[in-house]
Scaffold this motif. Structure first.
Motif, mmCIF file in Angstrom:
data_model
loop_
_atom_site.group_PDB
_atom_site.id
_atom_site.type_symbol
_atom_site.label_atom_id
_atom_site.label_comp_id
_atom_site.label_asym_id
_atom_site.label_seq_id
_atom_site.Cartn_x
_atom_site.Cartn_y
_atom_site.Cartn_z
ATOM 1 N N THR A 25 0.833 -1.207 0.000
ATOM 2 C CA THR A 25 0.000 0.000 0.000
ATOM 3 C C THR A 25 0.868 1.258 0.000
ATOM 4 O OG1 THR A 25 -1.711 -1.194 1.248
ATOM 5 C CG2 THR A 25 -1.848 1.217 1.200
ATOM 6 N N LEU A 28 2.170 1.842 -3.405
ATOM 7 C CA LEU A 28 1.131 2.408 -4.270
ATOM 8 C C LEU A 28 0.990 3.909 -4.047
ATOM 9 C CD1 LEU A 28 -1.318 2.320 -6.164
ATOM 10 C CD2 LEU A 28 -2.716 1.684 -4.184
ATOM 11 N N VAL A 29 0.943 4.312 -2.787
ATOM 12 C CA VAL A 29 0.791 5.734 -2.477
ATOM 13 C C VAL A 29 1.969 6.533 -3.028
ATOM 14 C CG1 VAL A 29 0.697 7.427 -0.611
ATOM 15 C CG2 VAL A 29 -0.624 5.300 -0.446
ATOM 16 N N ASP A 31 4.008 5.724 -5.490
ATOM 17 C CA ASP A 31 3.974 5.749 -6.958
ATOM 18 C C ASP A 31 2.885 6.680 -7.479
ATOM 19 O OD1 ASP A 31 6.103 4.036 -7.230
ATOM 20 O OD2 ASP A 31 4.883 2.237 -7.480
ATOM 21 N N SER A 32 1.761 6.736 -6.763
ATOM 22 C CA SER A 32 0.653 7.599 -7.204
ATOM 23 C C SER A 32 1.043 9.070 -7.147
ATOM 24 C CB SER A 32 -0.577 7.351 -6.327
ATOM 25 O OG SER A 32 -0.997 6.006 -6.415
ATOM 26 N N VAL A 33 1.815 9.446 -6.137
ATOM 27 C CA VAL A 33 2.224 10.842 -5.967
ATOM 28 C C VAL A 33 3.170 11.273 -7.079
ATOM 29 C CG1 VAL A 33 3.520 12.418 -4.486
ATOM 30 C CG2 VAL A 33 1.854 10.841 -3.475
ATOM 31 N N ALA A 35 3.689 9.659 -10.064
ATOM 32 C CA ALA A 35 3.414 9.076 -11.388
ATOM 33 C C ALA A 35 3.115 10.135 -12.441
ATOM 34 C CB ALA A 35 2.244 8.103 -11.282
ATOM 35 N N VAL A 37 1.472 9.631 -15.915
ATOM 36 C CA VAL A 37 0.832 8.641 -16.779
ATOM 37 C C VAL A 37 0.412 9.290 -18.084
ATOM 38 C CG1 VAL A 37 -1.069 7.012 -16.987
ATOM 39 C CG2 VAL A 37 0.028 7.357 -14.762
ATOM 40 N N VAL A 92 2.206 2.893 -10.638
ATOM 41 C CA VAL A 92 0.796 2.842 -10.277
ATOM 42 C C VAL A 92 0.002 1.979 -11.265
ATOM 43 C CG1 VAL A 92 0.202 4.957 -11.548
ATOM 44 C CG2 VAL A 92 -1.176 4.239 -9.577
ATOM 45 N N ALA A 96 -1.966 -1.686 -10.846
ATOM 46 C CA ALA A 96 -3.315 -1.965 -11.344
ATOM 47 C C ALA A 96 -3.366 -3.287 -12.109
ATOM 48 C CB ALA A 96 -3.782 -0.818 -12.240
ATOM 49 N N HIS A 133 7.934 -3.776 -7.912
ATOM 50 C CA HIS A 133 8.500 -2.466 -7.599
ATOM 51 C C HIS A 133 10.026 -2.537 -7.502
ATOM 52 C CE1 HIS A 133 8.472 1.597 -5.941
ATOM 53 N NE2 HIS A 133 9.347 1.189 -5.042
#
Length: 406
Positions: A25, A28-29, A31-33, A35, A37, A92, A96, A133
């Motif tokens: 988790t 994920l957080v 990578d989301s910050v 990313a 895309v 991210v 998925a 990762h």
């Protein structure tokens, strides 16, 4: 909630499962910050998900059969697509891909199979996320990604390193869970069977190929389906062979398979004039364990004894169960002091088993061992078994938990 299967796990195992889920988790957080895309990344993500689902549907019935037979860390072939995602997608989106493919596997292939619980699927998916990762981080450091011009041997070594990193991270996490769940266990149990490890490495290598094809020539990725399906079916055949030749309680050779292989090994030794020895192993006072603690605990003791014996003998030795509480080991090329040394290592290994009753009472397990060597004790398998049985009787008559050579 307290009836969920995860609560039946030891506390230390639950702690590790939660730690892996939280770590995935956090990845994920993070990578989301960071990313960035693009439309091309989204399209590649959808293509990978589609390929993974199509491949899973092609092998769904095979996967369900394999899962029913699996008694070891299970290779499900999604590594082809998850590693490819790690190599060509932002973190991210790779996350998925893993989530969608594992959710599909759970809904279509694993759900409803005895012993397969949601928390195991969640743990496996999070383990794969962490493996992806770290493999992606390694790939960037070694300039494996972005995939582009061929750098010759450097590209080969870089890709091999990425495969090794993914495989190592995934295996270490799984091995840690096995170690925490089972307590003391053999190295073979921790690292898994060689054929399963080779299968996982094969899927990872196909993942590198899939990443290259999706980057350079996407339509050619369709040619991965049929070799992947063939590999899947060959794995099922190996598991059928395993089920047909192995004793279901202990995992060692069953009596029919052991005898066929032992006869062949004896003929080979006689042909070349080599040495060959046989150990007959009996669990001391096993009937009393069954009477006092019940057959469930007795089966657990037999399984632990089989694992302890297998962990000591060499790969070329034939370890089997003749029935009840009696095991047998054929030792090609062994005689004299070597046989005695192996027999005592087996006896000592079994003595370290931490067997527990249903009330968590410690159960001390020992074995008596009778040994016989060919050609001194006979040239026929039945003669060898008879000589070893006489030596075993002498070991029991002498006080048990000892070795006697006939």
């Amino acid at each position: 909630m307290n009836s969920w299967p995860i609560w039946s796990l030891p506390v230390r195992v639950r702690a590790l499962v939660v730690t892996v889920v939280l770590a995935a988790t956090a990845v994920l957080v993070a990578d989301s910050v960071s990313a960035r895309v693009t439309f091309h990344d989204m399209r590649s993500c959808l293509v990978l998900v589609g390929l993974g689902i199509v491949a899973a549907e092609m092998g769904r019935q095979v996967e369900r059969r394999r899962r029913r037979f699996a008694d070891t860390p299970h290779v499900n072939f999604s590594s082809v697509w998850t590693l490819a995602a790690a190599l060509i997608l932002p973190g991210v989106l790779a996350f998925a891909v893993v989530v969608v493919l594992y959710l599909h596997l759970w809904l279509r292939s694993w759900r409803g199979i005895s012993g397969i619980h949601m928390h195991r699927t969640l743990f496996s998916a999070c383990n794969v996320i962490l493996s992806c990762h770290i493999a992606a981080w390694c790939a960037r450091g070694l300039l494996v990604v972005p995939i582009g011009p061929d750098r010759g041997v450097f590209s080969l070594l870089g890709a091999a390193s990425v495969v090794a990193v993914y495989f190592t991270v995934n295996s270490v996490v799984v091995g840690t869970v096995i170690r925490l769940s089972s307590g003391k266990c053999s190295r073979r149990r921790l690292i898994g069977r060689a054929d399963e490890n080779l299968l996982e490495l094969a899927t990872l290598c196909m993942g590198v190929v899939a990443a290259a094809l999706l980057t350079l020539a996407p339509w050619l990725a369709a040619f991965l389906f049929f070799p992947l399906y063939a590999l899947h079916r060959s794995a099922l055949v190996r598991q059928f062979e395993q089920a047909a030749t192995r004793d279901p309680k202990t995992g060692v050779l069953n009596v029919a398979s052991w005898r066929a292989l032992a006869e062949s090994e004896l003929r080979r030794a006689q042909k070349v004039g080599g040495n060959l020895s046989l150990l007959l192993i009996n669990v001391d006072q096993f009937a009393l364990v069954n009477v006092v603690h019940g057959e469930v605990v007795g089966d657990r003791v037999l399984k632990a004894a089989g694992a302890a014996i297998s962990s000591v003998v060499r790969n070329k030795d034939l370890c089997g169960r003749l029935g009840g509480d009696e095991f047998v080991v054929m030792l090609p090329g062994c005689s004299g002091e070597q046989v005695l040394s192996i027999a005592h290592r087996i006896r000592e290994s079994v003595a370290t088993i931490d067997a527990r009753s249903t009330s968590e009472q410690s159960i001390q397990i020992t074995v008596s061992i009778g040994a016989a060597a060919s050609p001194a004790a006979g040239t026929d398998l039945d003669d060898l078994l008879r000589a070893a049985d006489n030596a075993l009787f002498a070991a029991k008559d002498g006080g048990r938990n000892r070795v006697v050579i006939g």
